[in-house]
Design a protein around this motif. Structure first.
Motif, short mmCIF file in Angstrom:
data_model
loop_
_atom_site.label_atom_id
_atom_site.label_comp_id
_atom_site.label_asym_id
_atom_site.label_seq_id
_atom_site.Cartn_x
_atom_site.Cartn_y
_atom_site.Cartn_z
N LEU A 124 5.52 13.68 6.99
CA LEU A 124 6.17 14.98 6.87
C LEU A 124 7.41 14.94 7.75
O LEU A 124 7.31 14.66 8.95
N TYR A 125 8.58 15.20 7.18
CA TYR A 125 9.82 15.20 7.94
C TYR A 125 10.21 16.64 8.22
O TYR A 125 10.44 17.43 7.29
N LEU A 126 10.31 16.95 9.49
CA LEU A 126 10.56 18.32 9.93
C LEU A 126 11.97 18.45 10.48
O LEU A 126 12.45 17.58 11.21
N CYS A 127 12.60 19.54 10.14
CA CYS A 127 13.90 19.89 10.69
C CYS A 127 13.69 21.11 11.59
O CYS A 127 12.90 22.01 11.27
N ALA A 128 14.38 21.13 12.71
CA ALA A 128 14.28 22.27 13.63
C ALA A 128 15.68 22.68 14.06
O ALA A 128 16.56 21.83 14.25
N SER A 129 15.89 23.99 14.21
CA SER A 129 17.18 24.44 14.71
C SER A 129 16.98 25.28 15.97
O SER A 129 15.88 25.78 16.24
N SER A 130 18.03 25.39 16.74
CA SER A 130 18.00 26.23 17.94
C SER A 130 19.36 26.90 18.08
O SER A 130 20.35 26.48 17.50
N SER A 131 19.36 27.94 18.89
CA SER A 131 20.47 28.88 18.82
C SER A 131 21.67 28.55 19.69
O SER A 131 22.79 28.89 19.34
N ARG A 132 21.45 27.87 20.78
CA ARG A 132 22.57 27.70 21.70
C ARG A 132 23.14 26.29 21.60
O ARG A 132 23.40 25.79 20.53
N ASP A 133 23.33 25.66 22.73
CA ASP A 133 23.98 24.36 22.72
C ASP A 133 23.00 23.21 22.70
O ASP A 133 23.34 22.10 23.08
N GLY A 134 21.78 23.50 22.27
CA GLY A 134 20.82 22.41 22.24
C GLY A 134 20.30 22.07 23.61
O GLY A 134 19.94 20.92 23.88
N ALA A 135 20.27 23.07 24.47
CA ALA A 135 19.76 22.83 25.82
C ALA A 135 18.32 22.36 25.78
O ALA A 135 17.58 22.67 24.85
N THR A 136 17.91 21.67 26.80
CA THR A 136 16.62 21.00 26.77
C THR A 136 15.45 21.95 26.70
O THR A 136 14.41 21.61 26.17
N ASN A 137 15.59 23.14 27.25
CA ASN A 137 14.43 24.01 27.32
C ASN A 137 14.44 25.11 26.25
O ASN A 137 13.76 26.10 26.37
N GLU A 138 15.23 24.91 25.24
CA GLU A 138 15.27 25.90 24.17
C GLU A 138 14.08 25.76 23.25
O GLU A 138 13.65 24.65 22.94
N LYS A 139 13.59 26.89 22.76
CA LYS A 139 12.54 26.82 21.76
C LYS A 139 13.17 26.41 20.44
O LYS A 139 14.33 26.70 20.15
N LEU A 140 12.36 25.70 19.67
CA LEU A 140 12.80 25.20 18.38
C LEU A 140 12.18 26.01 17.25
O LEU A 140 11.02 26.40 17.33
N PHE A 141 12.96 26.24 16.20
CA PHE A 141 12.48 26.90 15.00
C PHE A 141 12.39 25.82 13.91
O PHE A 141 13.41 25.24 13.53
N PHE A 142 11.19 25.58 13.43
CA PHE A 142 10.95 24.51 12.47
C PHE A 142 10.93 25.03 11.04
O PHE A 142 10.48 26.15 10.78
N GLY A 143 11.40 24.17 10.12
CA GLY A 143 11.19 24.41 8.72
C GLY A 143 9.79 23.94 8.32
O GLY A 143 9.04 23.42 9.16
N SER A 144 9.47 24.11 7.05
CA SER A 144 8.14 23.70 6.56
C SER A 144 8.05 22.22 6.24
O SER A 144 6.98 21.72 5.94
N GLY A 145 9.21 21.55 6.27
CA GLY A 145 9.17 20.10 6.14
C GLY A 145 9.33 19.59 4.72
O GLY A 145 9.20 20.31 3.74
#
Lengths: 115, 110
Positions: A88-109
């Motif tokens: 399963l290949y998952l894509c995730a996006s985040s809102s800011r500059d990709g900072a290390t402690n950002e939560k990720l929002f995943f697609g369904s893959g």
């Protein structure tokens, strides 16, 4: 608002073929990451892109490549497919500059099966 | 190399039976310890981020805690809809290279 969308949802390929997987992040998100999840395992980091530039790469062979477009959507390409690429290949996006402690929002893959 | 280990691999609880999931981590320079929930056929869904030892966060029946070596996800009086795989992950790099554990598959029986 739409979440992270991935296409296609399922894909069947044969060994040696090439595959392109697509991802649209949440509107306003500029960072996209790709993960591979083999059945029964946790996701494994492949790439992160921010503002069209590669920010990080996991321990995957050069057969794996990715890019990010001006609209922040992204493609993951895998060449010379092997049976072991089935996952399963998952894509995730985040809102800011990709900072290390950002939560990720995943697609369904995208479920990729290599025969 | 960063490592995240979760236990147990699977857990079966009766509705209302509280329990805890464990996550042991070896992540140099930890910048965040994450908990995600994953339902079958879906991507992980964010639950919590913990940043430093002693920190606790709660959401409905779930409570996450962090020590210097472990994190726990406590589930109080679970319901069948809490059935899912719970993933723990750590981040140490200058980008979003998150190292996930293999997850705990929770089943809550009515």
């Amino acid at each position: 608002d739409a979440g992270v969308t991935q296409s296609p949802t399922h894909l069947i390929k044969t060994r040696g073929q090439h595959v392109t997987l697509r991802c649209s992040p949440i509107s306003g998100h500029k960072s996209v990451s790709w993960y591979q999840q083999v059945l029964g395992q946790g996701p494994q980091f492949i790439f992160q892109y921010y503002e069209k530039e590669e920010r990080g790469r996991g321990n995957f062979p050069d057969r794996f490549s990715a890019r990010q477009f001006p609209n922040y959507s992204s493609e993951l390409n895998v060449n010379a497919l092997l049976l072991g690429d089935s996952a399963l290949y998952l894509c995730a996006s985040s809102s800011r500059d990709g900072a290390t402690n950002e939560k990720l929002f995943f697609g369904s893959g995208t479920q990729l099966s290599v025969l | 190399e960063d490592q995240v280990t979760q236990s147990p691999e699977a857990l079966r609880l009766q509705e209302g039976e509280s329990s805890s999931l464990n996550c042991s981590y070896t992540v140099s320079g930890l910048r965040g310890l994450f908990w995600y929930r994953q339902d079958p056929g879906k991507g992980p869904e964010f639950l919590f981020t913990l940043y430093s030892a002693g920190e606790e966060k709660e959401k409905e029946r779930l409570k996450a805690t962090l020590t210097k070596k472990e994190s726990f996800l406590h589930i109080t009086a679970p319901k069948p809809e809490d059935s899912a795989t719970y993933l723990c992950a750590g981040n140490s790099g200058g980008y979003q290279k998150v190292t996930f554990g293999t997850g705990t598959k929770l089943q809550v029986i009515p």
